[in-house]
Scaffold this active site. Sequence first.
Site, PDB file in Angstrom:
ATOM      1  N   GLU A 120      84.843  20.084  52.828  1.00 55.68           N
ATOM      2  CA  GLU A 120      84.851  21.532  53.023  1.00 55.68           C
ATOM      3  C   GLU A 120      83.639  22.160  52.330  1.00 55.68           C
ATOM      4  O   GLU A 120      83.114  21.606  51.363  1.00 55.68           O
ATOM      5  CB  GLU A 120      86.187  22.080  52.479  1.00 55.68           C
ATOM      6  CG  GLU A 120      86.408  23.564  52.559  1.00 55.68           C
ATOM      7  CD  GLU A 120      86.369  24.185  53.949  1.00 55.68           C
ATOM      8  OE1 GLU A 120      85.372  24.001  54.657  1.00 55.68           O
ATOM      9  OE2 GLU A 120      87.330  24.908  54.288  1.00 55.68           O
ATOM     10  N   ASP A 121      83.204  23.295  52.837  1.00 61.28           N
ATOM     11  CA  ASP A 121      82.049  23.956  52.234  1.00 61.28           C
ATOM     12  C   ASP A 121      82.400  24.657  50.930  1.00 61.28           C
ATOM     13  O   ASP A 121      81.713  24.527  49.927  1.00 61.28           O
ATOM     14  CB  ASP A 121      81.394  24.945  53.222  1.00 61.28           C
ATOM     15  CG  ASP A 121      82.385  25.928  53.839  1.00 61.28           C
ATOM     16  OD1 ASP A 121      83.598  25.861  53.538  1.00 61.28           O
ATOM     17  OD2 ASP A 121      81.951  26.784  54.641  1.00 61.28           O
ATOM     18  N   ASP A 143      88.027  29.087  48.282  1.00 65.87           N
ATOM     19  CA  ASP A 143      88.019  30.469  47.818  1.00 65.87           C
ATOM     20  C   ASP A 143      89.466  30.850  47.479  1.00 65.87           C
ATOM     21  O   ASP A 143      89.966  30.490  46.412  1.00 65.87           O
ATOM     22  CB  ASP A 143      87.396  31.289  48.958  1.00 65.87           C
ATOM     23  CG  ASP A 143      87.171  32.741  48.635  1.00 65.87           C
ATOM     24  OD1 ASP A 143      86.860  33.051  47.484  1.00 65.87           O
ATOM     25  OD2 ASP A 143      87.290  33.583  49.548  1.00 65.87           O
ATOM     26  N   PHE A 180      79.807  36.344  46.946  1.00 64.03           N
ATOM     27  CA  PHE A 180      79.689  35.787  48.285  1.00 64.03           C
ATOM     28  C   PHE A 180      78.376  35.019  48.423  1.00 64.03           C
ATOM     29  O   PHE A 180      77.312  35.533  48.096  1.00 64.03           O
ATOM     30  CB  PHE A 180      79.770  36.893  49.339  1.00 64.03           C
ATOM     31  CG  PHE A 180      80.148  36.358  50.685  1.00 64.03           C
ATOM     32  CD1 PHE A 180      81.475  36.049  50.975  1.00 64.03           C
ATOM     33  CD2 PHE A 180      79.181  36.123  51.657  1.00 64.03           C
ATOM     34  CE1 PHE A 180      81.826  35.520  52.207  1.00 64.03           C
ATOM     35  CE2 PHE A 180      79.527  35.592  52.893  1.00 64.03           C
ATOM     36  CZ  PHE A 180      80.848  35.298  53.169  1.00 64.03           C
ATOM     37  N   ARG A 200      73.344  30.204  58.004  1.00 66.94           N
ATOM     38  CA  ARG A 200      73.784  28.817  57.800  1.00 66.94           C
ATOM     39  C   ARG A 200      72.600  27.880  57.601  1.00 66.94           C
ATOM     40  O   ARG A 200      72.710  26.856  56.942  1.00 66.94           O
ATOM     41  CB  ARG A 200      74.574  28.313  59.020  1.00 66.94           C
ATOM     42  CG  ARG A 200      75.924  28.986  59.218  1.00 66.94           C
ATOM     43  CD  ARG A 200      76.751  28.191  60.220  1.00 66.94           C
ATOM     44  NE  ARG A 200      77.839  28.964  60.797  1.00 66.94           N
ATOM     45  CZ  ARG A 200      79.037  29.128  60.225  1.00 66.94           C
ATOM     46  NH1 ARG A 200      79.292  28.583  59.063  1.00 66.94           N
ATOM     47  NH2 ARG A 200      79.968  29.843  60.826  1.00 66.94           N
TER      48      ARG A 200
HETATM   49  P1  IMP Z   1      89.785  30.111  51.681  1.00 67.86           P
HETATM   50  O1  IMP Z   1      90.749  29.801  52.777  1.00 67.86           O
HETATM   51  O2  IMP Z   1      89.912  31.531  51.202  1.00 67.86           O
HETATM   52  O3  IMP Z   1      89.801  29.132  50.551  1.00 67.86           O
HETATM   53  O4  IMP Z   1      88.364  30.143  52.308  1.00 67.86           O
HETATM   54  C1  IMP Z   1      87.738  29.082  52.760  1.00 67.86           C
HETATM   55  C2  IMP Z   1      86.742  29.462  53.829  1.00 67.86           C
HETATM   56  O5  IMP Z   1      86.270  30.809  53.671  1.00 67.86           O
HETATM   57  C3  IMP Z   1      85.531  28.604  53.706  1.00 67.86           C
HETATM   58  O6  IMP Z   1      85.652  27.463  54.505  1.00 67.86           O
HETATM   59  C4  IMP Z   1      84.420  29.517  54.182  1.00 67.86           C
HETATM   60  O7  IMP Z   1      84.273  29.391  55.569  1.00 67.86           O
HETATM   61  C5  IMP Z   1      84.895  30.904  53.875  1.00 67.86           C
HETATM   62  N1  IMP Z   1      84.265  31.433  52.641  1.00 67.86           N
HETATM   63  C6  IMP Z   1      84.852  31.679  51.458  1.00 67.86           C
HETATM   64  N2  IMP Z   1      83.988  32.152  50.561  1.00 67.86           N
HETATM   65  C7  IMP Z   1      82.807  32.218  51.189  1.00 67.86           C
HETATM   66  C8  IMP Z   1      81.487  32.608  50.760  1.00 67.86           C
HETATM   67  O8  IMP Z   1      81.212  33.001  49.615  1.00 67.86           O
HETATM   68  N3  IMP Z   1      80.520  32.510  51.706  1.00 67.86           N
HETATM   69  C9  IMP Z   1      80.745  32.079  52.985  1.00 67.86           C
HETATM   70  N4  IMP Z   1      81.940  31.681  53.411  1.00 67.86           N
HETATM   71  C10 IMP Z   1      82.969  31.761  52.517  1.00 67.86           C
HETATM   72 MG    MG Z   2      84.650  27.442  56.437  1.00 67.11          MG
END
Ligand code: IMP
Ligand code: MG
Length: 175
Positions: free
Chosen positions: A97-98, A101, A151, A164
């Site tokens: 995963e990237d 959050d 962010f 990207r």
């Molecule tokens: P989560 O479900 O809130 O943990 O978010 C995960 C997804 O939100 C990641 O796979 C990203 O695609 C997106 N995301 C969360 N934070 C960022 C950020 O700072 N920049 C870009 N994408 C983000």
């Molecule tokens: Mg993502």
Amino acid sequence: MSEKISVYFTEEQIAKRIAEIGAEITKRFAGEEVTLVCILKGSIFFTTELAKRIDLPMVIDFMKVSSYGSGTKTTGIVNVKQDLEFDIADKNVIIVEDIIDSGYTLSHLQKVLRLRNPKTLTICTLLDKPERRVVNDVKVDYVGFEIPDKFVVGYGLDYDQHYRNLPYVGYVEQE
Ligand code: IMP
Ligand code: MG
């Protein structure tokens, strides 16, 4: 797109860290095969670089999920938009995963993939924003870098589908 982006992790720093993680994974799964599950689209850059640094027999598969609307706020709703091609039963699955959050995406993915009875399920993320965590049932095995609540874009990560292609990870500074 008129945001100002400031470099946070350079391409070199990222490559070095990914090589370390690749070496750890290579050691941990020595003698076995691994299946890398790339979570589209954000982790494409991370997955390809990591894959090259893991010296093991490997299958790479893709899954597309969405948890975000446009902009920078999570909706909390996770949709599987494209599923894996291959069966992962009895495989050593590594979710790539990237960024983690709120944790909604990985929490959901972990549950979905566990039901398919992989031999092992490992989670690997390039970036982690621990301060932002809402769901706490995710144990992340490998983290590239922990970052504060800001962010970020680049190296696969987007802001409204843009940035990207930046070779580094940078902060977005709203003008
Ligand atoms: P989560 O479900 O809130 O943990 O978010 C995960 C997804 O939100 C990641 O796979 C990203 O695609 C997106 N995301 C969360 N934070 C960022 C950020 O700072 N920049 C870009 N994408 C983000
Ligand atoms: Mg993502």
